[in-house]
Write a protein that holds these residues in place. Structure first.
Motif, PDB file in Angstrom:
ATOM      1  N   LYS A 183       0.842  -1.203   0.000  1.00 27.42           N
ATOM      2  CA  LYS A 183       0.000   0.000   0.000  1.00 27.42           C
ATOM      3  C   LYS A 183       0.875   1.250   0.000  1.00 27.42           C
ATOM      4  N   ARG A 184       1.894   1.272   0.840  1.00 27.26           N
ATOM      5  CA  ARG A 184       2.782   2.433   0.885  1.00 27.26           C
ATOM      6  C   ARG A 184       3.441   2.648  -0.473  1.00 27.26           C
ATOM      7  N   HIS A 185       3.933   1.584  -1.055  1.00 30.62           N
ATOM      8  CA  HIS A 185       4.590   1.694  -2.355  1.00 30.62           C
ATOM      9  C   HIS A 185       3.602   2.125  -3.434  1.00 30.62           C
ATOM     10  N   HIS A 186       2.385   1.634  -3.363  1.00 30.09           N
ATOM     11  CA  HIS A 186       1.355   2.023  -4.336  1.00 30.09           C
ATOM     12  C   HIS A 186       1.135   3.533  -4.301  1.00 30.09           C
ATOM     13  N   PHE A 187       1.010   4.075  -3.113  1.00 34.79           N
ATOM     14  CA  PHE A 187       0.687   5.494  -2.997  1.00 34.79           C
ATOM     15  C   PHE A 187       1.892   6.415  -3.156  1.00 34.79           C
ATOM     16  N   THR A 188       3.104   5.913  -2.995  1.00 33.65           N
ATOM     17  CA  THR A 188       4.281   6.785  -3.071  1.00 33.65           C
ATOM     18  C   THR A 188       5.110   6.590  -4.332  1.00 33.65           C
ATOM     19  N   ALA A 189       4.747   5.636  -5.185  1.00 33.13           N
ATOM     20  CA  ALA A 189       5.494   5.403  -6.420  1.00 33.13           C
ATOM     21  C   ALA A 189       5.378   6.618  -7.336  1.00 33.13           C
ATOM     22  N   HIS A 190       6.496   7.012  -7.917  1.00 30.94           N
ATOM     23  CA  HIS A 190       6.487   8.131  -8.856  1.00 30.94           C
ATOM     24  C   HIS A 190       7.544   7.892  -9.932  1.00 30.94           C
ATOM     25  N   GLY A 191       7.366   8.543 -11.062  1.00 31.13           N
ATOM     26  CA  GLY A 191       8.261   8.379 -12.193  1.00 31.13           C
ATOM     27  C   GLY A 191       7.497   7.945 -13.423  1.00 31.13           C
ATOM     28  N   ASN A 239       7.415   5.155 -15.212  1.00 28.44           N
ATOM     29  CA  ASN A 239       6.796   3.825 -15.202  1.00 28.44           C
ATOM     30  C   ASN A 239       5.896   3.600 -13.998  1.00 28.44           C
ATOM     31  N   SER A 240       5.772   4.602 -13.161  1.00 25.58           N
ATOM     32  CA  SER A 240       5.096   4.379 -11.884  1.00 25.58           C
ATOM     33  C   SER A 240       3.613   4.035 -11.971  1.00 25.58           C
ATOM     34  N   PRO A 241       2.825   4.598 -12.897  1.00 27.09           N
ATOM     35  CA  PRO A 241       1.393   4.236 -12.871  1.00 27.09           C
ATOM     36  C   PRO A 241       1.149   2.728 -13.002  1.00 27.09           C
ATOM     37  N   ALA A 242       1.834   2.086 -13.937  1.00 26.42           N
ATOM     38  CA  ALA A 242       1.630   0.644 -14.131  1.00 26.42           C
ATOM     39  C   ALA A 242       2.175  -0.149 -12.945  1.00 26.42           C
ATOM     40  N   ILE A 243       3.323   0.244 -12.438  1.00 24.05           N
ATOM     41  CA  ILE A 243       3.919  -0.477 -11.310  1.00 24.05           C
ATOM     42  C   ILE A 243       3.109  -0.236 -10.041  1.00 24.05           C
ATOM     43  N   ALA A 244       2.648   0.994  -9.843  1.00 25.59           N
ATOM     44  CA  ALA A 244       1.808   1.296  -8.675  1.00 25.59           C
ATOM     45  C   ALA A 244       0.532   0.461  -8.713  1.00 25.59           C
ATOM     46  N   GLU A 245      -0.031   0.279  -9.893  1.00 21.87           N
ATOM     47  CA  GLU A 245      -1.233  -0.551 -10.024  1.00 21.87           C
ATOM     48  C   GLU A 245      -0.922  -2.006  -9.672  1.00 21.87           C
ATOM     49  N   GLU A 276      -2.698  -4.269  -6.718  1.00 21.85           N
ATOM     50  CA  GLU A 276      -3.252  -5.608  -6.926  1.00 21.85           C
ATOM     51  C   GLU A 276      -2.639  -6.608  -5.952  1.00 21.85           C
ATOM     52  N   HIS A 277      -1.337  -6.522  -5.759  1.00 20.65           N
ATOM     53  CA  HIS A 277      -0.672  -7.437  -4.831  1.00 20.65           C
ATOM     54  C   HIS A 277      -1.148  -7.184  -3.404  1.00 20.65           C
ATOM     55  N   ALA A 278      -1.331  -5.922  -3.032  1.00 16.00           N
ATOM     56  CA  ALA A 278      -1.834  -5.597  -1.687  1.00 16.00           C
ATOM     57  C   ALA A 278      -3.204  -6.237  -1.467  1.00 16.00           C
ATOM     58  N   ASP A 279      -4.066  -6.140  -2.474  1.00 15.93           N
ATOM     59  CA  ASP A 279      -5.411  -6.729  -2.356  1.00 15.93           C
ATOM     60  C   ASP A 279      -5.338  -8.250  -2.214  1.00 15.93           C
TER      61      ASP A 279
END
Length: 184
Positions: free
Chosen positions: A64-72, A74-80, A84-87
């Motif tokens: 969850k932390r990584h999802h909300f703090t990812a930037h850059g 490629n980040s939208p796809a990786i954050a998604e 999914e993994h968090a869920d």
């Protein structure tokens, strides 16, 4: 046609169910699926499951932390992918907690004990590749811990073993996905 050449050892008797245990299963119906002839390893299995529960919960928080703090770029796809993994990790935690209760145990959701009980670490990486790497390490640790638990439980509790095998399959898929992200 294949013909089996295996024979039954002379000392082996017929395969018969334990009728006394079947009669005991009629007692204490409030215990649900847990029968009076429950496993002598129940407490050990509940302890292992609580460690797995803590691991899954720490993984949810990290993802969850990584999802909300990812930037850059490629980040939208990786954050998604992190979301999914968090869920999926949260669903694993729910399944583990449910099984602990079925075994007559208490699932440990106490936040002050989660990190001590978890096999995986929490991570506060800020760089995207470091996030992916931290999650891959955690998945690999989860895979190893589930493999060991499956081996320890063996035929002592087939229901729990199958649950852990299902979770293991998901964790291996997560690790493959994360490894592919590192290759990009």
């Amino acid at each position: 046609m294949i013909v089996s050449t295996l024979s039954r050892p002379a000392e082996a008797g017929p395969l018969n169910l334990d009728n006394a245990a079947l009669q005991q299963a009629r007692q204490n119906l409030n215990d649900g699926a847990v029968t009076p002839t429950g496993s002598p390893w129940r407490e050990d299995i509940v302890r292992l499951l609580n460690h797995a529960l803590a691991t899954e919960l720490v993984c949810v928080l990290r993802y969850k932390r990584h999802h909300f703090t990812a930037h850059g770029l490629n980040s939208p796809a990786i954050a998604e992918e992190f979301r999914e993994h968090a869920d999926e990790e949260a669903a694993h935690a729910d399944s583990l907690a449910r099984r602990i209760v079925q075994l007559g145990g208490e699932p440990d959701f106490n936040p002050s004990r989660l990190l001590d009980s978890s096999h995986a670490d929490y991570d506060e990486a800020v760089e995207l590749k470091s996030m992916v790497r931290a999650n891959l390490v955690a998945e690999r640790i989860a895979i190893e811990s589930y493999r060991q638990m499956i081996g320890l439980i063996g035929d002592k509790d087939p229901t729990t073993r199958r649950l852990l095998e299902d979770i293991l399959r998901d964790e291996e898929e997560h690790a493959d996905e994360l490894a592919a992200l590192l290759d990009n």
